[in-house]
Design an enzyme around this catalytic site. Structure first.
Site, PDB file in Angstrom:
ATOM      1  N   HIS A 103       0.848  -1.195   0.000  1.00  0.00           N
ATOM      2  CA  HIS A 103       0.000   0.000   0.000  1.00  0.00           C
ATOM      3  C   HIS A 103       0.884   1.247   0.000  1.00  0.00           C
ATOM      4  O   HIS A 103       1.745   1.411   0.875  1.00  0.00           O
ATOM      5  CB  HIS A 103      -0.893  -0.029   1.239  1.00  0.00           C
ATOM      6  CG  HIS A 103      -1.895   1.076   1.320  1.00  0.00           C
ATOM      7  ND1 HIS A 103      -3.113   1.043   0.655  1.00  0.00           N
ATOM      8  CD2 HIS A 103      -1.878   2.252   1.992  1.00  0.00           C
ATOM      9  CE1 HIS A 103      -3.802   2.147   0.926  1.00  0.00           C
ATOM     10  NE2 HIS A 103      -3.065   2.907   1.732  1.00  0.00           N
ATOM     11  N   MET A 119     -11.645   4.529   5.496  1.00  0.00           N
ATOM     12  CA  MET A 119     -10.589   5.081   6.357  1.00  0.00           C
ATOM     13  C   MET A 119     -11.056   4.995   7.807  1.00  0.00           C
ATOM     14  O   MET A 119     -12.118   5.522   8.157  1.00  0.00           O
ATOM     15  CB  MET A 119     -10.319   6.546   6.022  1.00  0.00           C
ATOM     16  CG  MET A 119      -9.810   6.838   4.618  1.00  0.00           C
ATOM     17  SD  MET A 119      -8.152   6.258   4.249  1.00  0.00           S
ATOM     18  CE  MET A 119      -7.188   6.768   5.643  1.00  0.00           C
ATOM     19  N   GLY A 164       0.012   5.596  12.552  1.00  0.00           N
ATOM     20  CA  GLY A 164       0.063   5.494  14.002  1.00  0.00           C
ATOM     21  C   GLY A 164      -1.074   6.159  14.760  1.00  0.00           C
ATOM     22  O   GLY A 164      -0.954   6.384  15.967  1.00  0.00           O
ATOM     23  N   GLY A 170       0.235   0.037   8.727  1.00  0.00           N
ATOM     24  CA  GLY A 170       1.545   0.667   8.670  1.00  0.00           C
ATOM     25  C   GLY A 170       2.340   0.364   9.914  1.00  0.00           C
ATOM     26  O   GLY A 170       3.211  -0.519   9.925  1.00  0.00           O
ATOM     27  N   HIS A 224      -2.799   4.776  -2.985  1.00  0.00           N
ATOM     28  CA  HIS A 224      -3.847   5.561  -2.330  1.00  0.00           C
ATOM     29  C   HIS A 224      -3.510   7.034  -2.508  1.00  0.00           C
ATOM     30  O   HIS A 224      -2.577   7.537  -1.882  1.00  0.00           O
ATOM     31  CB  HIS A 224      -3.882   5.150  -0.847  1.00  0.00           C
ATOM     32  CG  HIS A 224      -4.855   5.903  -0.015  1.00  0.00           C
ATOM     33  ND1 HIS A 224      -4.834   5.849   1.375  1.00  0.00           N
ATOM     34  CD2 HIS A 224      -5.882   6.729  -0.340  1.00  0.00           C
ATOM     35  CE1 HIS A 224      -5.807   6.599   1.859  1.00  0.00           C
ATOM     36  NE2 HIS A 224      -6.446   7.160   0.842  1.00  0.00           N
TER      37      HIS A 224
HETATM   38  C1  DX5 Z   1      -3.134   7.333   6.568  1.00  0.00           C
HETATM   39  C2  DX5 Z   1      -2.681   6.343   5.518  1.00  0.00           C
HETATM   40  C3  DX5 Z   1      -2.546   4.972   6.050  1.00  0.00           C
HETATM   41  C4  DX5 Z   1      -1.572   4.877   7.187  1.00  0.00           C
HETATM   42  C5  DX5 Z   1      -1.905   3.703   8.033  1.00  0.00           C
HETATM   43  O1  DX5 Z   1      -3.375   8.531   5.957  1.00  0.00           O
HETATM   44  O2  DX5 Z   1      -3.587   6.308   4.439  1.00  0.00           O
HETATM   45  O3  DX5 Z   1      -2.251   4.038   5.039  1.00  0.00           O
HETATM   46  O4  DX5 Z   1      -0.239   4.820   6.773  1.00  0.00           O
HETATM   47  O5  DX5 Z   1      -1.015   3.681   9.105  1.00  0.00           O
HETATM   48  P1  DX5 Z   1      -1.350   2.941  10.475  1.00  0.00           P
HETATM   49  O6  DX5 Z   1      -1.584   1.511  10.115  1.00  0.00           O
HETATM   50  O7  DX5 Z   1      -0.122   3.173  11.275  1.00  0.00           O
HETATM   51  O8  DX5 Z   1      -2.571   3.601  11.028  1.00  0.00           O
HETATM   52 ZN    ZN Z   2      -3.548   4.669   2.840  1.00  0.00          ZN
END
Ligand code: DX5
Ligand code: ZN
Length: 229
Positions: free
Chosen positions: A37, A141, A149, A199, A70
């Site tokens: 991703h 989302m 994080g 992430g 994305h």
């Molecule tokens: C946020 C991003 C996500 C993010 C997820 O704007 O689109 O892909 O990196 O990160 P975690 O899994 O750490 O919430």
């Molecule tokens: Zn994302």
């Protein structure tokens, strides 16, 4: 390319070491990632900046699975072609990122790519009702986009359940992005999600030099979901 509807773990490279991105992509794939991703941010649609199509093109030879891009940029339309040429397999856009999302999805598919729609926590499902027939993936989302994080927003679980009903038998992936951990993942899988972006929960504690931690983290998410279904 694995686009089937089985459970997919898609690590977000936003949490990877930016100075070693190619090696990071190879490490997560070797450790069991299903898709990679790629979060593109413009400092305008979201309050953070990452990278653009040149980075995606540079990473393409290091990604052997699916490059799931994305786009958190507005306006998005002028950049679709560049990300398609950079080798994205899936291109997801936010409906707020342009005035004619229907046309944007047609453009993505016209370029031979899978078309995704990403919905912020505050964006209702109604927006996509007349777009579903042009959509291959809906990304719910579970944080406000911009940073890794953050804390998982539980109100989105019900949204996933409603989306699943809305999709019916259309071949559309339901992806979850934000705050996915072994604790939250089973909740959204139970509600109907099949692609989990993670992430910090994948990259946390590991490195290119210690990739087995990524493998442990990916397995922990996957096993928590399998135990739940
Ligand atoms: C946020 C991003 C996500 C993010 C997820 O704007 O689109 O892909 O990196 O990160 P975690 O899994 O750490 O919430
Ligand atoms: Zn994302």
């Amino acid at each position: 390319m694995n686009f089937d509807r089985s459970l997919k773990i898609a690590p977000s490279i936003l949490s990877a070491d930016f100075a070693a991105m190619g090696a990071e992509c190879e490490a997560i794939e070797a450790q069991g990632a299903d898709w990679v991703h790629v979060d593109v941010m413009d400092g305008h649609f979201v309050p953070n900046l990452t990278f653009g199509p040149a980075m995606c093109a540079a990473l393409r030879p290091h990604i052997h699975t699916v490059m799931d891009v994305h786009l958190m940029i507005a306006p998005v339309d002028p950049f679709i072609d560049a990300f398609a040429k950079a080798g994205a397999d899936i291109i997801s856009v936010h409906p707020e990122a342009g005035p004619h999302t229907h046309r944007t999805l047609q453009t993505i598919r016209g370029l031979g790519k899978k078309a995704g729609l990403a919905l912020n926590p505050g964006t209702p499902l109604d927006v996509i009702e007349y777009l579903l027939d042009l959509t291959d993936l809906v990304c719910i989302m579970t944080v406000n986009p911009g940073f890794g994080g953050q804390k998982f927003i539980h109100s989105q679980i019900e949204k996933v359940r409603r989306l699943k009903r809305m999709i019916g038998d259309r071949p559309i992936h339901i992806e979850i992005d934000g705050g996915v951990t072994p604790e939250t993942a089973p909740l959204v899988v139970d509600a109907g999600a099949n692609v989990l972006v993670a992430g910090s929960a994948v990259f946390g504690g590991g490195s290119v030099g210690q990739p087995e931690v990524y493998g442990r983290n990916i397995r922990a998410i996957r096993e928590a979901c399998l135990a739940a279904v």
